[in-house]
Design a protein around this motif. Structure first.
Motif, PDB file in Angstrom:
ATOM      1  N   LEU A   1     -18.413  16.489 -82.594  1.00 29.02           N
ATOM      2  CA  LEU A   1     -19.338  16.950 -81.565  1.00 29.02           C
ATOM      3  C   LEU A   1     -18.896  16.475 -80.189  1.00 29.02           C
ATOM      4  N   PHE A   2     -18.442  15.214 -80.088  1.00 35.73           N
ATOM      5  CA  PHE A   2     -17.985  14.681 -78.806  1.00 35.73           C
ATOM      6  C   PHE A   2     -16.786  15.469 -78.292  1.00 35.73           C
ATOM      7  N   PHE A   3     -15.806  15.748 -79.160  1.00 36.19           N
ATOM      8  CA  PHE A   3     -14.615  16.503 -78.773  1.00 36.19           C
ATOM      9  C   PHE A   3     -14.982  17.921 -78.348  1.00 36.19           C
ATOM     10  N   ARG A   4     -15.854  18.578 -79.118  1.00 35.89           N
ATOM     11  CA  ARG A   4     -16.255  19.948 -78.773  1.00 35.89           C
ATOM     12  C   ARG A   4     -17.073  19.981 -77.495  1.00 35.89           C
ATOM     13  N   HIS A   5     -17.892  18.960 -77.262  1.00 34.24           N
ATOM     14  CA  HIS A   5     -18.658  18.892 -76.025  1.00 34.24           C
ATOM     15  C   HIS A   5     -17.710  18.730 -74.834  1.00 34.24           C
ATOM     16  N   PHE A   6     -16.656  17.937 -75.003  1.00 31.02           N
ATOM     17  CA  PHE A   6     -15.652  17.770 -73.954  1.00 31.02           C
ATOM     18  C   PHE A   6     -14.981  19.102 -73.631  1.00 31.02           C
ATOM     19  N   LEU A   7     -14.590  19.853 -74.659  1.00 29.20           N
ATOM     20  CA  LEU A   7     -13.966  21.160 -74.434  1.00 29.20           C
ATOM     21  C   LEU A   7     -14.947  22.148 -73.811  1.00 29.20           C
ATOM     22  N   PHE A   8     -16.211  22.088 -74.235  1.00 31.73           N
ATOM     23  CA  PHE A   8     -17.247  22.944 -73.669  1.00 31.73           C
ATOM     24  C   PHE A   8     -17.411  22.663 -72.178  1.00 31.73           C
ATOM     25  N   SER A   9     -17.405  21.381 -71.806  1.00 36.11           N
ATOM     26  CA  SER A   9     -17.517  21.008 -70.394  1.00 36.11           C
ATOM     27  C   SER A   9     -16.307  21.490 -69.603  1.00 36.11           C
ATOM     28  N   LEU A  10     -15.108  21.340 -70.181  1.00 35.90           N
ATOM     29  CA  LEU A  10     -13.911  21.824 -69.502  1.00 35.90           C
ATOM     30  C   LEU A  10     -13.936  23.332 -69.316  1.00 35.90           C
ATOM     31  N   MET A  11     -14.488  24.060 -70.293  1.00 34.14           N
ATOM     32  CA  MET A  11     -14.586  25.507 -70.184  1.00 34.14           C
ATOM     33  C   MET A  11     -15.466  25.895 -68.993  1.00 34.14           C
ATOM     34  N   PHE A  12     -16.609  25.231 -68.856  1.00 32.96           N
ATOM     35  CA  PHE A  12     -17.484  25.544 -67.728  1.00 32.96           C
ATOM     36  C   PHE A  12     -16.854  25.127 -66.405  1.00 32.96           C
ATOM     37  N   MET A  13     -16.136  24.008 -66.400  1.00 34.24           N
ATOM     38  CA  MET A  13     -15.452  23.598 -65.182  1.00 34.24           C
ATOM     39  C   MET A  13     -14.408  24.633 -64.780  1.00 34.24           C
ATOM     40  N   ASP A  14     -13.711  25.208 -65.752  1.00 30.14           N
ATOM     41  CA  ASP A  14     -12.698  26.224 -65.458  1.00 30.14           C
ATOM     42  C   ASP A  14     -13.345  27.479 -64.878  1.00 30.14           C
ATOM     43  N   ILE A  15     -14.487  27.866 -65.421  1.00 32.87           N
ATOM     44  CA  ILE A  15     -15.204  29.038 -64.896  1.00 32.87           C
ATOM     45  C   ILE A  15     -15.665  28.784 -63.470  1.00 32.87           C
ATOM     46  N   ILE A  16     -16.220  27.604 -63.232  1.00 32.48           N
ATOM     47  CA  ILE A  16     -16.708  27.270 -61.892  1.00 32.48           C
ATOM     48  C   ILE A  16     -15.555  27.163 -60.907  1.00 32.48           C
ATOM     49  N   LEU A  17     -14.440  26.538 -61.335  1.00 34.50           N
ATOM     50  CA  LEU A  17     -13.283  26.432 -60.441  1.00 34.50           C
ATOM     51  C   LEU A  17     -12.692  27.793 -60.112  1.00 34.50           C
ATOM     52  N   GLY A  18     -12.659  28.687 -61.085  1.00 36.76           N
ATOM     53  CA  GLY A  18     -12.174  30.042 -60.827  1.00 36.76           C
ATOM     54  C   GLY A  18     -13.014  30.743 -59.778  1.00 36.76           C
ATOM     55  N   TRP A  19     -14.323  30.508 -59.801  1.00 39.18           N
ATOM     56  CA  TRP A  19     -15.216  31.097 -58.817  1.00 39.18           C
ATOM     57  C   TRP A  19     -15.043  30.431 -57.459  1.00 39.18           C
ATOM     58  N   LEU A  20     -14.869  29.091 -57.440  1.00 43.52           N
ATOM     59  CA  LEU A  20     -14.731  28.377 -56.175  1.00 43.52           C
ATOM     60  C   LEU A  20     -13.427  28.694 -55.459  1.00 43.52           C
ATOM     61  N   ARG A  21     -12.375  29.036 -56.201  1.00 42.27           N
ATOM     62  CA  ARG A  21     -11.084  29.333 -55.578  1.00 42.27           C
ATOM     63  C   ARG A  21     -11.128  30.586 -54.709  1.00 42.27           C
ATOM     64  N   LYS A  22     -12.159  31.371 -54.856  1.00 47.14           N
ATOM     65  CA  LYS A  22     -12.297  32.583 -54.034  1.00 47.14           C
ATOM     66  C   LYS A  22     -12.669  32.248 -52.592  1.00 47.14           C
ATOM     67  N   PHE A  23     -13.215  31.050 -52.358  1.00 45.34           N
ATOM     68  CA  PHE A  23     -13.668  30.677 -51.021  1.00 45.34           C
ATOM     69  C   PHE A  23     -12.542  30.015 -50.241  1.00 45.34           C
ATOM     70  N   SER A  24     -12.545  30.234 -48.925  1.00 43.42           N
ATOM     71  CA  SER A  24     -11.465  29.695 -48.083  1.00 43.42           C
ATOM     72  C   SER A  24     -11.592  28.179 -47.887  1.00 43.42           C
ATOM     73  N   TRP A  25     -12.783  27.623 -47.996  1.00 42.04           N
ATOM     74  CA  TRP A  25     -12.968  26.189 -47.776  1.00 42.04           C
ATOM     75  C   TRP A  25     -12.576  25.352 -48.987  1.00 42.04           C
ATOM     76  N   PHE A  26     -12.367  25.981 -50.147  1.00 38.99           N
ATOM     77  CA  PHE A  26     -11.983  25.233 -51.342  1.00 38.99           C
ATOM     78  C   PHE A  26     -10.507  24.851 -51.248  1.00 38.99           C
ATOM     79  N   PRO A  27     -10.149  23.579 -51.539  1.00 41.57           N
ATOM     80  CA  PRO A  27      -8.757  23.147 -51.335  1.00 41.57           C
ATOM     81  C   PRO A  27      -7.778  23.853 -52.267  1.00 41.57           C
TER      82      PRO A  27
END
Length: 97
Positions: A34-60
């Protein structure tokens, strides 16, 4: 070997105590899974959020990551400095539990 999982919810404490070694091993294995899958689940959401944030000019971008890290260090220093200053002046009280 005694292994307990203790917690408290709504001022009622409870524990999970395996009745035997086999059930303790199964419980530990399921918790690790469960801990390992929760870690991967969190990384999946971080990847989705980062993909969305990269569209903005202020994101590094890749070339500006060191600048972002330095700004993070400055912000952390300002925050900790404020906590120290506010604690010494009396604006904040740090109460141990």
């Amino acid at each position: 070997m005694t292994s307990l999982i203790l917690s408290s919810t709504s001022s009622k404490s409870w524990d999970i105590s395996p009745a035997g070694n086999l059930s303790g091993i199964i419980l530990a294995g399921l918790f690790i899974y469960l801990f390992f899958r929760h870690f991967l689940f969190s990384l999946m959401f971080m990847d989705i959020i980062l993909g969305w944030l990269r569209k903005f000019s202020w994101f590094p971008t890749e070339g500006k990551r060191m600048k972002t890290f330095v700004h993070w260090i400055v912000a952390l220093g300002l925050f900790v400095g404020f906590l120290v200053l506010a604690g010494s002046v009396g604006w904040l009280q740090f109460v141990p539990q």
